[in-house]
Enzyme design. Structure first.
Site, PDB file in Angstrom:
ATOM      1  N   ARG A  13      24.780 149.481  48.493  1.00 37.26           N
ATOM      2  CA  ARG A  13      24.928 149.060  47.066  1.00 37.26           C
ATOM      3  C   ARG A  13      23.506 148.315  46.844  1.00 37.26           C
ATOM      4  O   ARG A  13      22.866 148.043  45.961  1.00 37.26           O
ATOM      5  CB  ARG A  13      26.220 148.202  47.890  1.00 37.26           C
ATOM      6  CG  ARG A  13      26.131 147.391  46.311  1.00 37.26           C
ATOM      7  CD  ARG A  13      25.759 146.038  45.781  1.00 37.26           C
ATOM      8  NE  ARG A  13      25.775 145.260  46.764  1.00 37.26           N
ATOM      9  CZ  ARG A  13      25.605 144.030  47.137  1.00 37.26           C
ATOM     10  NH1 ARG A  13      24.380 143.946  46.509  1.00 37.26           N
ATOM     11  NH2 ARG A  13      25.259 143.332  48.684  1.00 37.26           N
ATOM     12  N   HIS A 209      17.626 139.582  55.154  1.00 38.51           N
ATOM     13  CA  HIS A 209      16.462 139.721  54.525  1.00 38.51           C
ATOM     14  C   HIS A 209      15.321 140.176  54.795  1.00 38.51           C
ATOM     15  O   HIS A 209      15.125 139.282  55.839  1.00 38.51           O
ATOM     16  CB  HIS A 209      16.797 139.792  52.536  1.00 38.51           C
ATOM     17  CG  HIS A 209      17.743 140.620  52.094  1.00 38.51           C
ATOM     18  ND1 HIS A 209      17.760 141.199  50.334  1.00 38.51           N
ATOM     19  CD2 HIS A 209      18.870 140.343  52.469  1.00 38.51           C
ATOM     20  CE1 HIS A 209      18.142 141.313  50.083  1.00 38.51           C
ATOM     21  NE2 HIS A 209      19.435 140.935  51.166  1.00 38.51           N
ATOM     22  N   CYS A 240      16.870 140.876  45.844  1.00 37.32           N
ATOM     23  CA  CYS A 240      18.187 140.312  45.759  1.00 37.32           C
ATOM     24  C   CYS A 240      17.036 140.586  43.479  1.00 37.32           C
ATOM     25  O   CYS A 240      16.280 140.374  43.571  1.00 37.32           O
ATOM     26  CB  CYS A 240      17.706 138.844  45.667  1.00 37.32           C
ATOM     27  SG  CYS A 240      19.143 138.334  45.295  1.00 37.32           S
ATOM     28  N   ASN A 249      16.205 144.345  52.187  1.00 41.58           N
ATOM     29  CA  ASN A 249      16.962 143.776  53.427  1.00 41.58           C
ATOM     30  C   ASN A 249      16.230 143.945  54.770  1.00 41.58           C
ATOM     31  O   ASN A 249      15.248 145.235  54.968  1.00 41.58           O
ATOM     32  CB  ASN A 249      18.118 144.890  53.498  1.00 41.58           C
ATOM     33  CG  ASN A 249      19.097 144.422  52.180  1.00 41.58           C
ATOM     34  OD1 ASN A 249      18.918 144.697  51.679  1.00 41.58           O
ATOM     35  ND2 ASN A 249      20.361 144.030  52.790  1.00 41.58           N
TER      36      ASN A 249
END
Ligand code: ZN
Length: 305
Positions: A13, A209, A240, A249
């Site tokens: 995701r 992150h 993001c 991340n």
């Protein structure tokens, strides 16, 4: 310090959503299944955002319907609003955890979901109720918990107030996201100590992150403060949508490597996690940046020979 932690893999995701090239659904399914084989018992697999906003994740229903993984793997989906929840509930039997979210900073929230924090939290309270009524686990995420790229410092009290409202609405897990990589280890330690004290009985999850290379140090500091739940992304995929450049991340394989070297159990098979990241590299057709992917796991047996 705890000798075991839980790691939720969020690459399918948080990672995939940041990829500019469309990833074929078959490849997504294959990668998620490989992650489950590597030992993950928590995987975030889809987001029910509008397909025109993030086309990369528009095949979430097909992914959920087709993945074949062990029954004890808890699948999480991200739900941005009530409409997204309506769509997710059409495949209610295919996942276990629904994550609702808000950004702690007003400006980031506006840019990310085009609503105010107050509007988002009002919708979140309604969604939390619906999620619980469906018998699903409600998790909540506070993004930009450690700093906002537009507003700078985000007050700890403000972040924990939002977290408390989520808990009151029925969220049993709250993740704190360092969405654009602005945390540092000393702040992480103070932050997670405060969060754990303020939210007894709620599972507290650290989501860092590695935008500025401090992700693993932050994870260690959170562990020291008593946090035992982490999220990370294989291959260091992720970022993001706003602002541009918010890449990365923390890499799952680096996080797992660090924990294992310290004698902290994850339940994961590190070489299998690295293999999954390597496979993601092939699928995406570009070199991924995690350290363990480049160097491989430490093999003490070989080194002592
Ligand atoms: Zn993230």
């Amino acid at each position: 310090m705890s000798r075991s932690v839980q790691i939720r893999e969020v690459g399918p995701r948080d990672g995939f959503q940041n990829e500019p090239e469309r990833i074929p659904t078959d490849d997504k399914i294959r990668l998620i299944e490989a992650l489950a084989r590597a030992g993950f018992r928590r995987i975030e697999v889809a987001s029910f955002v509008r397909p025109d906003v993030i086309p990369q994740l528009s095949d979430g229903v097909e992914v959920l319907n087709r993945i074949d993984i062990p029954d004890d793997v808890q699948l999480m989906v991200l739900i941005p609003n009530s409409k997204g929840l309506d769509n997710a509930l059409k495949v209610r039997d295919r996942f276990h955890e629904a994550a609702i979210f808000v950004s702690a900073s007003e400006t980031h929230n506006k840019k990310n979901v085009n609503r105010s924090v107050a509007e988002t939290m009002a919708d979140n309270a309604v969604m939390a109720k619906r999620v619980r009524a469906e018998g699903l686990k409600c998790a909540a995420v506070v993004a930009t918990s450690f700093g906002c790229p537009y507003e700078g410092k985000v007050e700890l009290g403000r972040v924990l107030d939002l977290a408390e409202r989520f808990a009151e609405a029925g969220a049993t897990e709250i993740g704190f996201g360092d969405t654009t990589g602005m945390c540092n280890p000393m702040y992480a330690r103070d932050f997670f100590a405060a969060a754990l004290e303020r939210l007894p009985g709620v599972e507290i999850t650290a989501h860092f992150h590695n935008t500025r290379g401090q992700g693993l140090a932050n994870a260690y500091a959170a562990l020291e403060a008593g946090c035992t739940s982490f999220e990370s992304s294989f291959g260091e995929l992720g970022g993001c949508p706003v602002p541009k450049g918010s890449t990365g991340n923390i890499a799952t394989e680096d996080l797992v490597s660090m924990f294992h070297e310290m004698g902290v159990e994850t339940g994961l098979d590190l070489p299998a996690v690295i293999d999954a990241a390597r496979e993601a590299q092939r699928v995406l057709g570009r070199t991924l940046t995690s350290h363990s992917l480049v160097a491989g796991p430490i093999d003490w047996h070989l080194q002592s020979a």
